[in-house]
Design a protein around this motif. Structure first.
Motif, PDB file in Angstrom:
ATOM      1  N   ALA A 130      38.926  34.043  22.081  1.00  0.00           N
ATOM      2  CA  ALA A 130      38.164  35.144  22.661  1.00  0.00           C
ATOM      3  C   ALA A 130      36.822  34.647  23.185  1.00  0.00           C
ATOM      4  O   ALA A 130      36.409  34.969  24.309  1.00  0.00           O
ATOM      5  N   ILE A 131      36.161  33.830  22.377  1.00  0.00           N
ATOM      6  CA  ILE A 131      34.871  33.267  22.796  1.00  0.00           C
ATOM      7  C   ILE A 131      35.025  32.491  24.099  1.00  0.00           C
ATOM      8  O   ILE A 131      34.222  32.615  25.027  1.00  0.00           O
ATOM      9  N   VAL A 150      30.085  41.169  29.310  1.00  0.00           N
ATOM     10  CA  VAL A 150      29.832  42.149  28.246  1.00  0.00           C
ATOM     11  C   VAL A 150      31.089  42.976  27.992  1.00  0.00           C
ATOM     12  O   VAL A 150      31.478  43.210  26.838  1.00  0.00           O
ATOM     13  N   ILE A 151      31.745  43.417  29.090  1.00  0.00           N
ATOM     14  CA  ILE A 151      32.970  44.207  28.926  1.00  0.00           C
ATOM     15  C   ILE A 151      34.018  43.396  28.171  1.00  0.00           C
ATOM     16  O   ILE A 151      34.709  43.902  27.291  1.00  0.00           O
ATOM     17  N   GLY A 152      34.104  42.093  28.511  1.00  0.00           N
ATOM     18  CA  GLY A 152      35.069  41.226  27.843  1.00  0.00           C
ATOM     19  C   GLY A 152      34.793  41.136  26.349  1.00  0.00           C
ATOM     20  O   GLY A 152      35.711  41.204  25.533  1.00  0.00           O
ATOM     21  N   VAL A 153      33.508  40.987  25.996  1.00  0.00           N
ATOM     22  CA  VAL A 153      33.154  40.921  24.570  1.00  0.00           C
ATOM     23  C   VAL A 153      33.609  42.191  23.869  1.00  0.00           C
ATOM     24  O   VAL A 153      34.215  42.153  22.799  1.00  0.00           O
ATOM     25  N   LEU A 154      33.352  43.351  24.511  1.00  0.00           N
ATOM     26  CA  LEU A 154      33.741  44.626  23.904  1.00  0.00           C
ATOM     27  C   LEU A 154      35.267  44.700  23.738  1.00  0.00           C
ATOM     28  O   LEU A 154      35.763  45.130  22.698  1.00  0.00           O
ATOM     29  N   PRO A 190      28.908  30.825  24.330  1.00  0.00           N
ATOM     30  CA  PRO A 190      28.804  29.483  23.779  1.00  0.00           C
ATOM     31  C   PRO A 190      29.511  29.448  22.429  1.00  0.00           C
ATOM     32  O   PRO A 190      29.615  30.478  21.774  1.00  0.00           O
ATOM     33  N   PRO A 191      30.028  28.322  21.950  1.00  0.00           N
ATOM     34  CA  PRO A 191      29.797  26.984  22.500  1.00  0.00           C
ATOM     35  C   PRO A 191      30.955  26.451  23.335  1.00  0.00           C
ATOM     36  O   PRO A 191      30.878  25.301  23.735  1.00  0.00           O
TER      37      PRO A 191
END
Lengths: 513, 113
Positions: free
Chosen positions: A387-388, A427-431, A394-395
């Motif tokens: 996901a990161i 940001v949308i991806g993180v959510l 990062p990283p």
């Protein structure tokens, strides 16, 4: 081209072709032997590709005339930095996917998995190496028909439904490809890409309209392969319906579209093409930006993890193509780095999602509450890392890639748009990932009960393969310096097509000596 | 002759596009076949139309027609033929397995509402 190098180039096509045919004829019922053959072939292809990358990094473009018929009359294979890099990427991905397919028993679910896999590799390698537009069409068909077989592998109603759509879409795409090829031949009288570059640059003003139409048609076809909005709608259904291993291999298929756009637009419709220079840019860039938005929104709206992974592929293609469609050396290097990253991370995500779905029995990949499943600790870790990398925090290399892209497009007039879209969609991806991950791992941890499971096959091999892909991402991050130097050199080579044309058309370099 | 060929390509293409946009798989497959015929004729005509001239070496020939489009068409025919056969089998299999022959895969009852 020296004799040795031409051997290596030809080997990357002959090996999968001969092995694939041999497997169909001789190894139909011998799964173990087929497996050894496939793994061996992937290992040799990695070796071959590594040698070719090393050779291409010298900066010389080399061409090999098939049957010693000199270009523009015969078909040529051309080795430059870009094609060598794509070969290595394909080979590495193929090896890991093959290990996964074997250890989880995907290749047991039907006949001919191994031959189809080899033909897929033949098509991919051929598409990256060829220097001829019609030959590119033929290799496209080779990789497509292998992909139809692989996509339907294991069967099932849902897969067949998605398969019919996928096949029809691609057949229409092939038809358009032929129209574009025919138009270009009718106007310029050649289909060799280097020769086309020369003749398009010298085309009289009256022919430019037809050439522009052909160029836009070609780009439409490649955009269809690359799943660019509005031609993306086939991808989520197809990738979500097929097996995890095949979906992971397909992560490279969208990049074939991107590769073809890069190759044709820098070589044939490049700076020297006068009024036709980079004429697809104004269309590509907005489409790519919308693709990013749609991709990440799709991730957020996905009901299953497979859909999520498929939309992540769409989003990453948008990022690649928006860096490509700026058409500057500064942006092309990062775009190529991002191609490497997004292929590997897309594949990793598909494998991890497949591992999770296998362990959740009837809950499958649906993003819902369900009791704890086996090995959820290690899988949650892998999912978190993937996901990161997908989102670009990062990283891992997603962060490096996005940073390079943002830096590369800084000088472009549309930089504000690109920066805005990429940063907001991150940001949308993180959510999206936070929502999926917290439901499946965190909240599900407190649900009572156990999931009943039949015996799982090859758990270690499957997890190992997914972890290996994440390790290649770590490598991509740690070696970001040398790799981005290579991609920058590749970009410089692409935007100075003189040596490429020289290598293909000059009489000394045709043939084997 | 140019007019004849051009209008033939146009009619084939129009029929093909119309059929490809239908909702059941069988007309779509027919449409793909029409499109591929149109493309074959189109490719053939791209080397300019010449009557009564050989494409390859002939002692008696005054001039030649362009051989390359013929080679292209040959390849394209083979590929289109194979693909059409494949998509026919695939559509049939999909219909038998799911009971639906619509391209969007939705059952008839739901779609007719």
């Amino acid at each position: 081209m020296s004799l040795m190098v031409s051997w290596w180039v030809v080997a990357s096509l002959i090996l999968p072709a001969v092995l694939g045919a041999g497997m169909v004829l001789l190894l139909r019922h011998r799964l173990t032997l087929s497996r050894f053959g496939s793994i061996g072939s992937c290992l040799i292809l990695i070796l071959v590709a590594a040698v070719l990358v090393n050779e291409a990094d010298g900066g010389r473009v080399q061409s090999y005339a098939l049957g010693n018929w000199r270009a523009p009359f015969g078909i040529v294979l051309v080795l430059d930095r870009l094609s060598a890099m794509m070969l290595l990427l394909t080979a590495v991905l193929a090896l890991i996917v093959m290990v996964y397919a074997i250890s989880t028993g995907t290749d047991r679910k039907g006949w001919h998995f191994h031959p189809l896999f080899q033909f897929q590799l033949l098509g991919l390698n051929g598409a990256f190496l060829t220097g001829d537009l019609f030959n590119l069409f033929v290799f496209f068909e080779v990789l497509l028909i292998a992909s139809y077989g692989l996509m339907l592998h294991g069967q099932g109603g849902q897969r067949l439904k998605a398969g019919v759509q996928y096949v029809i879409i691609n057949l229409v795409g092939s038809t358009l490809f032929l129209v574009a090829v025919g138009l270009l031949y009718g106007v310029t009288g050649t289909l060799n890409m280097a020769d086309l570059a020369v003749r398009v640059a010298a085309a009289p003003a009256g022919d430019q309209g037809l050439i522009a139409a052909a160029a836009l048609l070609l780009t439409t076809v490649f955009a269809l392969k690359a799943a660019l909005v509005p031609l993306h709608f086939w991808l989520p259904g197809t990738y979500a319906a097929t097996t995890g291993a095949v979906a992971a291999l397909f992560a490279i298929m969208t990049k074939v579209g991107a590769y073809a756009i890069i190759r044709t637009s820098t070589l044939i419709f490049g700076e020297d093409a006068g009024g036709l220079a980079f004429l697809t840019g104004p269309w590509l860039l907005p489409a790519a930006l919308v693709t990013i938005v749609i991709g990440f929104l799709g991730m957020f709206a996905a009901r299953g993890l497979r859909d999520l992974a498929a939309w992540a592929v769409v989003g990453s293609m948008g990022t690649v193509l928006c860096a490509v469609s700026v058409f500057t050396v500064q942006a092309m290097g990062p775009a190529l780095y991002y191609i490497l990253h997004s292929t590997l991370v897309g594949a990793a995500l598909f494998l991890i999602v497949d591992l999770i779905a296998q362990r959740r029995a009837q809950h499958g990949d649906a993003i819902t509450l369900a009791p704890r499943f086996r090995q959820s600790e290690i899988l949650s870790g892998l999912f978190f890392l993937a996901a990161i990398a997908v989102v670009g925090l990062p990283p891992l290399s997603g962060f490096v890639g996005k940073l390079l892209v943002l830096d590369g497009v800084r000088a472009a007039p549309q930089a504000a748009w690109i920066w805005g879209v990429i940063l907001i969609t991150t940001v949308i991806g993180v959510l999206a990932f936070a929502r999926a991950g917290s439901l499946i791992f965190w909240k599900s941890a407190s649900v009572e009960g156990e999931i009943e499971l039949r015996a799982l096959r090859g758990t270690r091999g499957g997890i190992g393969a997914a972890a290996a892909l994440l390790l290649t991402l770590a490598g991509l991050t740690m070696l970001a310096g040398p790799i981005s130097r290579y991609t920058a050199a590749t970009a410089a080579q692409l935007f100075a097509p003189g040596p490429y044309i020289e290598a293909v058309l000059s009489p000394q370099s045709g043939g084997r000596r | 002759m140019e007019f004849l060929i051009a209008s033939a390509i146009a009619v084939l293409t129009a029929a093909g596009v119309y059929l490809v946009l239908r909702r059941r798989t069988f007309p779509v497959v027919l449409g793909l076949a029409f499109l591929s015929y149109a493309i074959n004729v189109f490719l053939f005509a791209m080397g300019r139309l010449v009557i009564d001239r050989p494409p390859l070496y002939d002692k008696a020939a005054e001039s030649y027609t362009d051989p390359l489009p013929q080679a292209l068409v040959l390849t394209a025919i083979v590929i289109a033929f194979g693909m059409t056969a494949f998509v026919v089998v695939l559509a049939l299999r999909s219909y038998l397995e799911t009971g639906v022959d619509r391209v969007d895969g939705r059952p008839d009852a739901e779609a007719d509402q």
